[in-house]
Motif scaffolding. Structure first.
Motif, PDB file in Angstrom:
ATOM      1  N   PHE A   1       0.847  -1.199   0.000  1.00 19.34           N
ATOM      2  CA  PHE A   1       0.000   0.000   0.000  1.00 19.34           C
ATOM      3  C   PHE A   1       0.885   1.253   0.000  1.00 19.34           C
ATOM      4  O   PHE A   1       0.966   1.964   1.000  1.00 19.34           O
ATOM      5  CB  PHE A   1      -0.903   0.023   1.233  1.00 19.34           C
ATOM      6  CG  PHE A   1      -1.820  -1.154   1.342  1.00 19.34           C
ATOM      7  CD1 PHE A   1      -3.008  -1.185   0.632  1.00 19.34           C
ATOM      8  CD2 PHE A   1      -1.504  -2.230   2.160  1.00 19.34           C
ATOM      9  CE1 PHE A   1      -3.870  -2.270   0.731  1.00 19.34           C
ATOM     10  CE2 PHE A   1      -2.360  -3.313   2.271  1.00 19.34           C
ATOM     11  CZ  PHE A   1      -3.540  -3.337   1.553  1.00 19.34           C
ATOM     12  N   PRO A   2       1.562   1.579  -1.091  1.00 16.80           N
ATOM     13  CA  PRO A   2       2.541   2.669  -1.050  1.00 16.80           C
ATOM     14  C   PRO A   2       1.950   4.071  -1.053  1.00 16.80           C
ATOM     15  O   PRO A   2       2.511   4.977  -0.451  1.00 16.80           O
ATOM     16  CB  PRO A   2       3.375   2.436  -2.310  1.00 16.80           C
ATOM     17  CG  PRO A   2       2.430   1.761  -3.251  1.00 16.80           C
ATOM     18  CD  PRO A   2       1.543   0.906  -2.391  1.00 16.80           C
ATOM     19  N   ILE A   3       0.815   4.270  -1.728  1.00 19.30           N
ATOM     20  CA  ILE A   3       0.257   5.623  -1.837  1.00 19.30           C
ATOM     21  C   ILE A   3      -0.937   5.746  -0.906  1.00 19.30           C
ATOM     22  O   ILE A   3      -1.898   4.980  -1.003  1.00 19.30           O
ATOM     23  CB  ILE A   3      -0.167   5.932  -3.279  1.00 19.30           C
ATOM     24  CG1 ILE A   3       1.015   5.781  -4.228  1.00 19.30           C
ATOM     25  CG2 ILE A   3      -0.725   7.354  -3.370  1.00 19.30           C
ATOM     26  CD1 ILE A   3       0.672   6.021  -5.666  1.00 19.30           C
ATOM     27  N   ASP A   4      -0.886   6.723  -0.014  1.00 19.20           N
ATOM     28  CA  ASP A   4      -1.969   6.850   0.950  1.00 19.20           C
ATOM     29  C   ASP A   4      -3.249   7.351   0.289  1.00 19.20           C
ATOM     30  O   ASP A   4      -3.234   7.876  -0.834  1.00 19.20           O
ATOM     31  CB  ASP A   4      -1.554   7.750   2.118  1.00 19.20           C
ATOM     32  CG  ASP A   4      -1.422   9.202   1.726  1.00 19.20           C
ATOM     33  OD1 ASP A   4      -2.463   9.855   1.501  1.00 19.20           O
ATOM     34  OD2 ASP A   4      -0.291   9.706   1.646  1.00 19.20           O
ATOM     35  N   ALA A   5      -4.351   7.217   0.985  1.00 17.59           N
ATOM     36  CA  ALA A   5      -5.663   7.520   0.424  1.00 17.59           C
ATOM     37  C   ALA A   5      -5.814   8.987   0.059  1.00 17.59           C
ATOM     38  O   ALA A   5      -6.405   9.322  -0.977  1.00 17.59           O
ATOM     39  CB  ALA A   5      -6.758   7.112   1.421  1.00 17.59           C
ATOM     40  N   VAL A   6      -5.286   9.879   0.890  1.00 16.78           N
ATOM     41  CA  VAL A   6      -5.411  11.314   0.612  1.00 16.78           C
ATOM     42  C   VAL A   6      -4.630  11.686  -0.644  1.00 16.78           C
ATOM     43  O   VAL A   6      -5.108  12.449  -1.501  1.00 16.78           O
ATOM     44  CB  VAL A   6      -4.931  12.146   1.825  1.00 16.78           C
ATOM     45  CG1 VAL A   6      -5.026  13.638   1.516  1.00 16.78           C
ATOM     46  CG2 VAL A   6      -5.746  11.816   3.065  1.00 16.78           C
ATOM     47  N   ALA A   7      -3.410  11.161  -0.775  1.00 18.48           N
ATOM     48  CA  ALA A   7      -2.601  11.462  -1.953  1.00 18.48           C
ATOM     49  C   ALA A   7      -3.262  10.941  -3.224  1.00 18.48           C
ATOM     50  O   ALA A   7      -3.201  11.582  -4.279  1.00 18.48           O
ATOM     51  CB  ALA A   7      -1.204  10.868  -1.801  1.00 18.48           C
ATOM     52  N   GLN A   8      -3.914   9.771  -3.137  1.00 16.34           N
ATOM     53  CA  GLN A   8      -4.601   9.243  -4.316  1.00 16.34           C
ATOM     54  C   GLN A   8      -5.739  10.172  -4.738  1.00 16.34           C
ATOM     55  O   GLN A   8      -5.931  10.428  -5.933  1.00 16.34           O
ATOM     56  CB  GLN A   8      -5.132   7.837  -4.037  1.00 16.34           C
ATOM     57  CG  GLN A   8      -4.043   6.786  -3.929  1.00 16.34           C
ATOM     58  CD  GLN A   8      -4.572   5.367  -3.991  1.00 16.34           C
ATOM     59  OE1 GLN A   8      -5.469   5.064  -4.782  1.00 16.34           O
ATOM     60  NE2 GLN A   8      -4.015   4.477  -3.170  1.00 16.34           N
ATOM     61  N   VAL A   9      -6.482  10.678  -3.767  1.00 17.09           N
ATOM     62  CA  VAL A   9      -7.577  11.609  -4.081  1.00 17.09           C
ATOM     63  C   VAL A   9      -7.019  12.885  -4.700  1.00 17.09           C
ATOM     64  O   VAL A   9      -7.498  13.362  -5.740  1.00 17.09           O
ATOM     65  CB  VAL A   9      -8.386  11.925  -2.811  1.00 17.09           C
ATOM     66  CG1 VAL A   9      -9.327  13.113  -3.045  1.00 17.09           C
ATOM     67  CG2 VAL A   9      -9.193  10.707  -2.373  1.00 17.09           C
ATOM     68  N   ALA A  10      -5.993  13.463  -4.054  1.00 15.37           N
ATOM     69  CA  ALA A  10      -5.430  14.722  -4.544  1.00 15.37           C
ATOM     70  C   ALA A  10      -4.844  14.565  -5.942  1.00 15.37           C
ATOM     71  O   ALA A  10      -5.048  15.412  -6.820  1.00 15.37           O
ATOM     72  CB  ALA A  10      -4.359  15.215  -3.567  1.00 15.37           C
ATOM     73  N   GLY A  11      -4.106  13.471  -6.171  1.00 15.65           N
ATOM     74  CA  GLY A  11      -3.506  13.256  -7.479  1.00 15.65           C
ATOM     75  C   GLY A  11      -4.543  13.051  -8.563  1.00 15.65           C
ATOM     76  O   GLY A  11      -4.399  13.563  -9.686  1.00 15.65           O
ATOM     77  N   THR A  12      -5.594  12.325  -8.241  1.00 18.37           N
ATOM     78  CA  THR A  12      -6.657  12.082  -9.220  1.00 18.37           C
ATOM     79  C   THR A  12      -7.336  13.387  -9.618  1.00 18.37           C
ATOM     80  O   THR A  12      -7.552  13.657 -10.816  1.00 18.37           O
ATOM     81  CB  THR A  12      -7.696  11.102  -8.632  1.00 18.37           C
ATOM     82  OG1 THR A  12      -7.051   9.861  -8.337  1.00 18.37           O
ATOM     83  CG2 THR A  12      -8.836  10.872  -9.598  1.00 18.37           C
ATOM     84  N   VAL A  13      -7.668  14.218  -8.640  1.00 18.68           N
ATOM     85  CA  VAL A  13      -8.335  15.488  -8.939  1.00 18.68           C
ATOM     86  C   VAL A  13      -7.400  16.427  -9.698  1.00 18.68           C
ATOM     87  O   VAL A  13      -7.829  17.144 -10.607  1.00 18.68           O
ATOM     88  CB  VAL A  13      -8.848  16.139  -7.637  1.00 18.68           C
ATOM     89  CG1 VAL A  13      -9.439  17.518  -7.924  1.00 18.68           C
ATOM     90  CG2 VAL A  13      -9.902  15.246  -6.989  1.00 18.68           C
TER      91      VAL A  13
END
Length: 384
Positions: free
Chosen positions: A275-287
């Motif tokens: 699980f290298p990328i945390d949930a917040v970073a995934q949301v921010a990167g996607t947006v």
């Protein structure tokens, strides 16, 4: 002794100065001077405030939504933000940057910044029994990973004009059979190879050996090699959110490659941290990827300021390399690079000086906002 021989032989990377004693204008770490777009800020706030239970469960280990968003952004921009054509919220690549196929999510692997991605790439594709080829002056984390994984290096000097010596790199790669890596545009010089030049290198290189192009700075004016993926299955392109996507603090990087090579790097990842990328970073990167127009504008503004400061330095008698990145690499006869760094720092501005023999006369200047660059001009005029 408690430590291993491996530990005793490590030579860690030294990042740009992170000041704690006072507030500086920070132009020493090639960070972006602009904040993430409002949509990213709102998405992060919403996630933390309205979805707190998502903080208690593991994030998507394969970052599927993020990878789909990255692929879509690359297709819309061609991998060069500063040249993409923007009409309101609509974005399309400049004609020279159009990718002749559709980048798909299975061609993307992402990790905690391009530094972690590079670590896994080194582990996956370079071998401790063969030398890999890299330029003598390039991103200084490459030799750190070589030491960490006990991989021998073959450093090829740059040409007199600070460009890559393509012929010598290919010659040594053919002898070593261990692969090639270089940044394009290169750091800290700021010079880049044209896509046609990289294509000629790939045609001459063995297709049984890995060929890695690090495009950390490509969005500011380079030529992305993503279109070459249709032709060369040994090509891996490394990219980052830290520079052009205004997110150095978020820690997101990725590769673009064939699904087969992506699966290889994913295997390495899953052997280290599932699980290298945390949930917040995934949301921010996607947006962020869903708002490319904003980041195209930021990259264009940085490129414009870079070219203005290039002319200023030339007027002040500096030797300065014409850059395709978000920084400038410059020196002046009779001026000690370290002393110049210290004098500019005394004016409340940080730039970067490298003590590495061969480039110790240079300073590297990150491009900031117009206001920051105006302040830097005043500081240069004062201390010079």
């Amino acid at each position: 002794m408690l430590t291993s021989n491996r530990m005793n032989n490590l030579h860690p990377y030294v990042p740009g100065e992170q000041p704690k004693d006072r507030v500086y204008i920070k132009l020493n770490a090639n960070e972006n001077p602009y904040a993430p777009c409002k949509a990213v800020q709102d998405a992060v706030i919403d996630f933390v405030q309205n979805n707190p239970m998502k903080m208690t469960v593991y994030p998507d280990p394969d970052s599927n939504e993020l990878h789909a968003a990255i692929a879509d952004m690359l297709n819309k921009t061609g991998g060069v933000l500063c040249r993409a054509k923007v009409d309101g919220d609509k974005v399309e690549p400049a004609s020279e940057d159009k990718i002749p196929f559709t980048v798909t999510p299975d061609m993307i692997y992402s990790g905690n910044g391009s530094d972690e991605v590079l670590s896994f790439v080194f582990y996956a594709f370079f071998d401790s029994s063969k030398k890999f080829v890299m330029p003598e002056f390039t991103y200084s984390f490459y030799p750190v990973y070589a030491g960490f994984y006990n991989i021998p290096m073959d450093n090829v000097p740059l040409k007199a004009d600070w460009s890559l010596d393509k012929e010598e790199m290919l010659k040594r790669a053919a002898n070593n059979k261990g692969g090639i890596i270089f940044a394009n545009p290169n750091a800290p010089t700021g010079l880049g190879l044209k896509r046609t030049e990289v294509r000629e290198m790939l045609k001459q290189a063995s297709d049984d050996e890995i060929f890695i192009v690090d495009e950390a700075y490509c969005d500011f004016g380079g030529e992305s090699c993503i279109p070459l993926l249709a032709e060369f299955k040994n090509l891996v392109i490394v990219r980052t959110f830290s520079k052009s996507v205004c997110s150095a603090g978020m820690r997101l990087g990725y590769i673009v490659a064939s699904p087969e090579l992506v699966n290889i790097v994913t295997t390495v990842k899953n052997s280290v941290n599932h699980f290298p990328i945390d949930a917040v970073a995934q949301v921010a990167g996607t947006v962020a990827c869903k708002n490319p127009a904003y980041y195209c504008d930021c990259a264009s503004k940085v490129a414009e300021e870079r070219d203005k400061f290039y002319e200023f330095l030339k007027e002040q008698g500096f030797y300065v390399i014409k850059s395709e990145t978000n920084f400038l690499f410059a020196k002046k006869d009779g001026v000690d690079g370290n002393e110049l760094y210290k004098k500019i720092k005394s004016e409340g501005i940080l730039i970067r000086h490298f003590s590495t023999p061969g480039i110790e006369d240079f300073v590297r200047i990150t491009v900031g906002t117009p206001e920051q660059m105006a302040a830097l001009k005043e500081a240069f005029l004062k201390v010079m």
